[in-house]
Design a protein around this motif. Structure first.
Motif, mmCIF file in Angstrom:
data_model
loop_
_atom_site.group_PDB
_atom_site.id
_atom_site.type_symbol
_atom_site.label_atom_id
_atom_site.label_comp_id
_atom_site.label_asym_id
_atom_site.label_seq_id
_atom_site.Cartn_x
_atom_site.Cartn_y
_atom_site.Cartn_z
ATOM 1 N N LEU A 98 -46.276 163.689 53.776
ATOM 2 C CA LEU A 98 -45.135 164.383 53.177
ATOM 3 C C LEU A 98 -44.156 163.357 52.602
ATOM 4 O O LEU A 98 -43.983 162.272 53.159
ATOM 5 N N ALA A 99 -43.506 163.727 51.506
ATOM 6 C CA ALA A 99 -42.442 162.926 50.907
ATOM 7 C C ALA A 99 -41.513 163.886 50.179
ATOM 8 O O ALA A 99 -41.934 164.976 49.757
ATOM 9 N N PRO A 100 -40.242 163.526 50.003
ATOM 10 C CA PRO A 100 -39.271 164.439 49.388
ATOM 11 C C PRO A 100 -39.442 164.519 47.872
ATOM 12 O O PRO A 100 -38.690 163.933 47.090
ATOM 13 N N ALA A 101 -40.455 165.267 47.415
ATOM 14 C CA ALA A 101 -40.740 165.402 45.995
ATOM 15 C C ALA A 101 -41.480 166.707 45.759
ATOM 16 O O ALA A 101 -42.124 167.244 46.663
ATOM 17 N N ASP A 102 -41.385 167.217 44.540
ATOM 18 C CA ASP A 102 -42.143 168.420 44.192
ATOM 19 C C ASP A 102 -43.159 168.152 43.094
ATOM 20 O O ASP A 102 -43.827 169.064 42.608
ATOM 21 N N ARG A 103 -43.271 166.869 42.690
ATOM 22 C CA ARG A 103 -44.332 166.480 41.774
ATOM 23 C C ARG A 103 -44.682 165.016 42.021
ATOM 24 O O ARG A 103 -43.943 164.284 42.693
ATOM 25 N N ALA A 104 -45.825 164.609 41.474
ATOM 26 C CA ALA A 104 -46.268 163.226 41.614
ATOM 27 C C ALA A 104 -46.911 162.790 40.314
ATOM 28 O O ALA A 104 -47.415 163.612 39.532
ATOM 29 N N PHE A 105 -46.866 161.486 40.080
ATOM 30 C CA PHE A 105 -47.588 160.879 38.961
ATOM 31 C C PHE A 105 -48.941 160.451 39.522
ATOM 32 O O PHE A 105 -49.021 159.564 40.369
ATOM 33 N N CYS A 106 -49.992 161.101 39.061
ATOM 34 C CA CYS A 106 -51.291 161.017 39.735
ATOM 35 C C CYS A 106 -52.304 160.251 38.904
ATOM 36 O O CYS A 106 -52.422 160.468 37.696
ATOM 37 N N ASP A 131 -42.540 161.644 42.883
ATOM 38 C CA ASP A 131 -41.342 161.502 42.059
ATOM 39 C C ASP A 131 -40.118 161.740 42.936
ATOM 40 O O ASP A 131 -39.699 162.876 43.147
ATOM 41 N N THR A 132 -39.549 160.654 43.468
ATOM 42 C CA THR A 132 -38.408 160.736 44.377
ATOM 43 C C THR A 132 -37.099 160.415 43.679
ATOM 44 O O THR A 132 -36.114 160.047 44.338
ATOM 45 N N ALA A 133 -37.054 160.526 42.357
ATOM 46 C CA ALA A 133 -35.827 160.233 41.614
ATOM 47 C C ALA A 133 -34.683 161.087 42.142
ATOM 48 O O ALA A 133 -34.820 162.298 42.323
ATOM 49 N N GLY A 134 -33.555 160.460 42.387
ATOM 50 C CA GLY A 134 -32.372 161.161 42.861
ATOM 51 C C GLY A 134 -32.285 161.334 44.356
ATOM 52 O O GLY A 134 -31.282 161.856 44.864
ATOM 53 N N VAL A 135 -33.306 160.903 45.101
ATOM 54 C CA VAL A 135 -33.273 161.011 46.558
ATOM 55 C C VAL A 135 -32.396 159.894 47.123
ATOM 56 O O VAL A 135 -32.612 158.720 46.820
ATOM 57 N N ALA A 136 -31.437 160.251 47.938
ATOM 58 C CA ALA A 136 -30.493 159.261 48.455
ATOM 59 C C ALA A 136 -31.142 158.305 49.442
ATOM 60 O O ALA A 136 -30.831 157.105 49.468
ATOM 61 N N ARG A 137 -32.025 158.830 50.289
ATOM 62 C CA ARG A 137 -32.712 157.984 51.259
ATOM 63 C C ARG A 137 -34.203 158.341 51.214
ATOM 64 O O ARG A 137 -34.649 159.298 51.821
ATOM 65 N N PRO A 138 -34.991 157.548 50.456
ATOM 66 C CA PRO A 138 -36.417 157.877 50.325
ATOM 67 C C PRO A 138 -37.151 157.725 51.650
ATOM 68 O O PRO A 138 -36.786 156.913 52.501
ATOM 69 N N TRP A 139 -38.217 158.513 51.823
ATOM 70 C CA TRP A 139 -39.042 158.407 53.026
ATOM 71 C C TRP A 139 -40.446 158.932 52.718
ATOM 72 O O TRP A 139 -40.682 159.580 51.709
ATOM 73 N N ILE A 140 -41.349 158.641 53.625
ATOM 74 C CA ILE A 140 -42.696 159.174 53.580
ATOM 75 C C ILE A 140 -43.222 159.214 55.007
ATOM 76 O O ILE A 140 -42.917 158.320 55.802
ATOM 77 N N VAL A 141 -43.953 160.261 55.367
ATOM 78 C CA VAL A 141 -44.486 160.385 56.726
ATOM 79 C C VAL A 141 -45.951 160.787 56.663
ATOM 80 O O VAL A 141 -46.415 161.394 55.697
ATOM 81 N N ALA A 142 -46.679 160.427 57.724
ATOM 82 C CA ALA A 142 -48.074 160.845 57.908
ATOM 83 C C ALA A 142 -48.164 161.511 59.270
ATOM 84 O O ALA A 142 -47.862 160.875 60.290
ATOM 85 N N LEU A 143 -48.541 162.784 59.309
ATOM 86 C CA LEU A 143 -48.493 163.578 60.529
ATOM 87 C C LEU A 143 -49.874 164.116 60.888
ATOM 88 O O LEU A 143 -50.585 164.674 60.035
ATOM 89 N N GLY A 172 -42.117 151.358 47.160
ATOM 90 C CA GLY A 172 -41.932 150.306 46.179
ATOM 91 C C GLY A 172 -40.607 150.365 45.455
ATOM 92 O O GLY A 172 -39.843 151.332 45.539
ATOM 93 N N LEU A 173 -40.367 149.294 44.674
ATOM 94 C CA LEU A 173 -39.125 149.175 43.920
ATOM 95 C C LEU A 173 -39.060 150.133 42.735
ATOM 96 O O LEU A 173 -37.973 150.436 42.253
ATOM 97 N N ALA A 174 -40.212 150.559 42.238
ATOM 98 C CA ALA A 174 -40.252 151.427 41.063
ATOM 99 C C ALA A 174 -40.968 152.723 41.415
ATOM 100 O O ALA A 174 -41.533 152.879 42.498
ATOM 101 N N ALA A 175 -40.973 153.657 40.459
ATOM 102 C CA ALA A 175 -41.599 154.956 40.713
ATOM 103 C C ALA A 175 -43.111 154.833 40.836
ATOM 104 O O ALA A 175 -43.741 155.581 41.591
ATOM 105 N N THR A 176 -43.719 153.893 40.089
ATOM 106 C CA THR A 176 -45.170 153.708 40.119
ATOM 107 C C THR A 176 -45.495 152.227 40.239
ATOM 108 O O THR A 176 -44.625 151.371 40.056
ATOM 109 N N GLN A 177 -46.761 151.924 40.484
ATOM 110 C CA GLN A 177 -47.199 150.538 40.594
ATOM 111 C C GLN A 177 -47.601 149.941 39.254
ATOM 112 O O GLN A 177 -48.095 148.819 39.209
#
Length: 640
Positions: free
Chosen positions: A219-227, A262-274, A323-328
């Motif tokens: 999970l990550a705070p986004a509703d789309r991804a660059f795939c 796409d986490t643009a605008g997220v104040a504190r980015p995160w990602i989890v694996a559950l 990472g520092l940018a949206a994509t690698q």
């Protein structure tokens, strides 16, 4: 109470082997992707269009390993606060090898039980597992299989801190990774600082890559991804469901794929694996580390093969990355003299499994609220300020030494090149790779050298090529002329490179300068001349397996397949039996109209230890040799 100790890790281990002596002037490894510009934000397109270095020089390629493993040990530094235990390996890029929740005796990362390099990094050698720190340019870092400097000191709140640092030669940057476990905390703190030391602006790249078990939901705070899906494109897609499949579960992906959230605008980015019980790992950071990504190998035969190739006989894994940018694909402009810092945390997380594995938006909201309560953004910002205040604190006890290139850079540029108080590059780290260049910096010449022996190291990177060329200008020896040729070659100045290589050959012929002329001929489309030169170079260094392969490739490019076969057959046994050479022999046999020979090699079994990620040569050759037979699983490395 937080403690630190020096230990060792015993495990089956491959030997990294010698570096490739041939400088990689041809450029960084190619990617199979192209950007679908119309679907991506303008900033992503802009940042993906600049910053890729022309070559990986001054680094040399690490391709001397095999797939033979023997009992071995790795030196480790262990941080332990009674809640978590973090194990780092400074000699292998500072990898966070393991992070254990001591309360439940639960490993939070994917911990590889073996150490087996494979060809996935910028310098070739890479290994799976743990958390890796990647800097410089797109790909797994030049330092991922190299030692970092490491030392102990007192961190925030009096907790013991491990500091690891190095000079990154492509970008002319000093980076450091400070890690500590506050007393009673249930998350590891990692402060990263990058300082641009070169006099000119540069481009920067950073991704922290975390391996996790693949039977999870990410999970990550986004509703789309660059795939990306290894089919040559990258496009914006909704998450988590695509084509009727919830892609947030790694094991529901058939093929290898990247999902850049796409986490643009997220104040504190995160990602989890559950996992299925709602337990797992959470990675968070302050705002600068904006990017988040899920990588999966997929469930296809090729994907399963890659997972087993990297962790033989063990379960597969996925990666969650930051990472520092949206994509690698992006490099961010970094001003000269700039210093960038951020704080990352790694720790256990437990959420309601029904929510975690239910509706995406509800699951994201639930995790976001829990993380915000556990480590509020304001607290992370305050802890980052504490870490920044300690970033130049002198290390108290050195536990591992990195390279001597930072010390050499000080000798080249003077004491003011970088504040070394917190990240010292002592002259005691200068070794055989740096010593020839110290004489040049002192105004002298390179020491006389045997042209039959390849140079131990190369210089350049971060725009230093003109300075080094000027310092070598008065040296009339073959070695200085050769190095001037390499410096021009890596800058794309083929005319000067050819002139310098020729001057080197005139002074004393070497395989290395003749090879340089051959590569220039190949780049100019003079295939026959390139083949002749590279064969000539190899005949002066018949022990050099990499040069044998380059000459063979050139002969095939010149449509001289029979000559290529004779060239390979005449190589010494140790060269002829290497997997890369046998692979080339199959290609040459097919091109020369000898399919029975190609079939014999493939049927006997062909293992190429440094098969490149995304390379499909084995399955392609099998289909060419046996068009009516399916590709055996051991030859199937297809990622799509």
């Amino acid at each position: 109470m937080s403690r630190v100790r020096i230990e060792s890790l015993s495990l089956p281990k491959a030997d990294i082997g010698p570096v490739n002596p041939l400088p990689p002037v041809a450029g960084p490894p190619a990617t199979p992707y192209r950007l679908s510009i119309e679907e991506l934000p303008a900033a992503v397109v802009r940042n993906a269009g600049h910053g890729t270095p022309r070559t990986l020089l001054p680094y040399l390629t690490q391709d001397g390993y095999s797939r033979s493993r023997a009992p071995g040990e790795l030196a480790t530094v262990v941080l332990d606060n009674g809640v978590l235990r973090a194990t780092f390996v400074p000699e292998l890029g500072g990898r966070l090898w393991s992070l254990v929740d001591l309360r439940e005796d639960r490993e939070l990362l994917y911990r590889n039980p073996v150490w087996q390099p494979a060809n996935l990094a910028l310098r070739n050698a890479w290994f799976a597992g743990g958390v890796e720190w990647n800097i410089g340019t797109r790909g797994h870092s030049p330092t991922t299989c190299a030692p970092l400097h490491a030392a102990l000191l007192t961190g925030p709140g009096g907790a013991p801190m491990l500091r690891m640092w190095e000079y990154e030669r492509l970008r002319g940057a000093v980076f450091q990774v400070d890690a500590w476990l506050p007393d009673g905390a249930d998350a590891l703190r990692v402060h990263v600082r990058i300082r641009a030391t070169a006099p000119d602006p540069t481009f920067m790249y950073w991704w922290s890559n975390t391996a996790v078990p693949e039977d999870v939901r990410v999970l990550a705070p986004a509703d789309r991804a660059f795939c990306t899906s290894y089919d040559g494109t990258i496009r914006a897609r909704p998450v988590p469901v695509q084509d009727g499949v919830d892609r947030s579960y790694p094991l529901r992906n058939e093929h290898a794929a990247d999902y850049f959230f796409d986490t643009a605008g997220v104040a504190r980015p995160w990602i989890v694996a559950l996992d299925e019980r709602g337990n797992g790992l959470a990675q968070t950071s302050t705002a600068r580390l904006v990017g988040r990504k899920l990588f999966v190998w997929g469930t296809s035969t090729g994907g399963r093969h890659w997972a087993d190739w990297l962790s033989p006989g063990n379960a597969g894994y996925a990666e969650i990355q930051a990472g520092l940018a949206a994509t690698q694909y992006e490099h961010l402009p970094m001003p000269a003299g700039a210093s960038w810092s951020w704080l990352e945390t790694y720790g256990p997380v437990t959420v309601d499994p029904a929510v975690a594995h239910g509706d995406w938006a509800a699951a994201v909201s639930h995790v976001d609220g829990q993380l915000a309560a556990a480590v509020p953004p304001a607290r992370l910002d305050a802890e980052l300020a504490e870490a920044v205040a300690l970033a130049d604190a002198p290390p108290a006890e050195r536990v591992w030494s990195g390279s001597g290139w930072g010390a050499l850079e000080r000798h080249r540029r003077g004491a003011g090149w970088c504040d070394e108080t917190g990240t010292p590059f002592g002259d005691d780290t200068l070794g055989p790779e740096q010593r020839p260049w110290l004489a040049v910096l002192a105004g002298g010449a390179l020491a006389p050298a045997d042209p039959a022996i390849p140079p131990a190291s190369y210089v350049g990177g971060a725009g230093s090529e003109p300075d080094w060329a000027a310092r070598l200008a008065a040296d009339t020896g073959w070695l200085a002329a050769y190095h001037r040729g390499v410096l021009a070659h890596q800058q794309g100045d083929g005319e000067t490179a050819a002139r310098e290589y020729a001057a080197s050959v005139a002074a004393a012929e070497s395989a290395w300068a003749v090879r340089g002329l051959g590569l220039l001929a190949a780049a100019d489309g003079r295939a026959g001349e390139a083949a002749d030169l590279l064969v000539r170079a190899y005949r002066s260094a018949r022990w050099c397996r990499q040069l044998a392969a380059e000459a063979g490739e050139a002969l095939l490019a010149a449509d001289r397949a029979a000559e290529c076969l004779a060239h390979l057959d005449a190589a010494p046994t140790g060269v002829r039996e290497h997997g890369r050479i046998r692979l080339l022999t199959v290609r040459a046999a097919l091109a020369a109209g000898q399919p029975d020979r190609a079939r014999s090699i493939l049927s006997d079994g062909l293992e190429v230890a440094d098969l490149r990620e995304g390379e499909t040569s084995l399955d392609g050759l099998w289909r060419a040799a046996f068009p009516d037979r399916p590709v055996p699983p051991e030859y199937d490395f297809r990622m799509h």
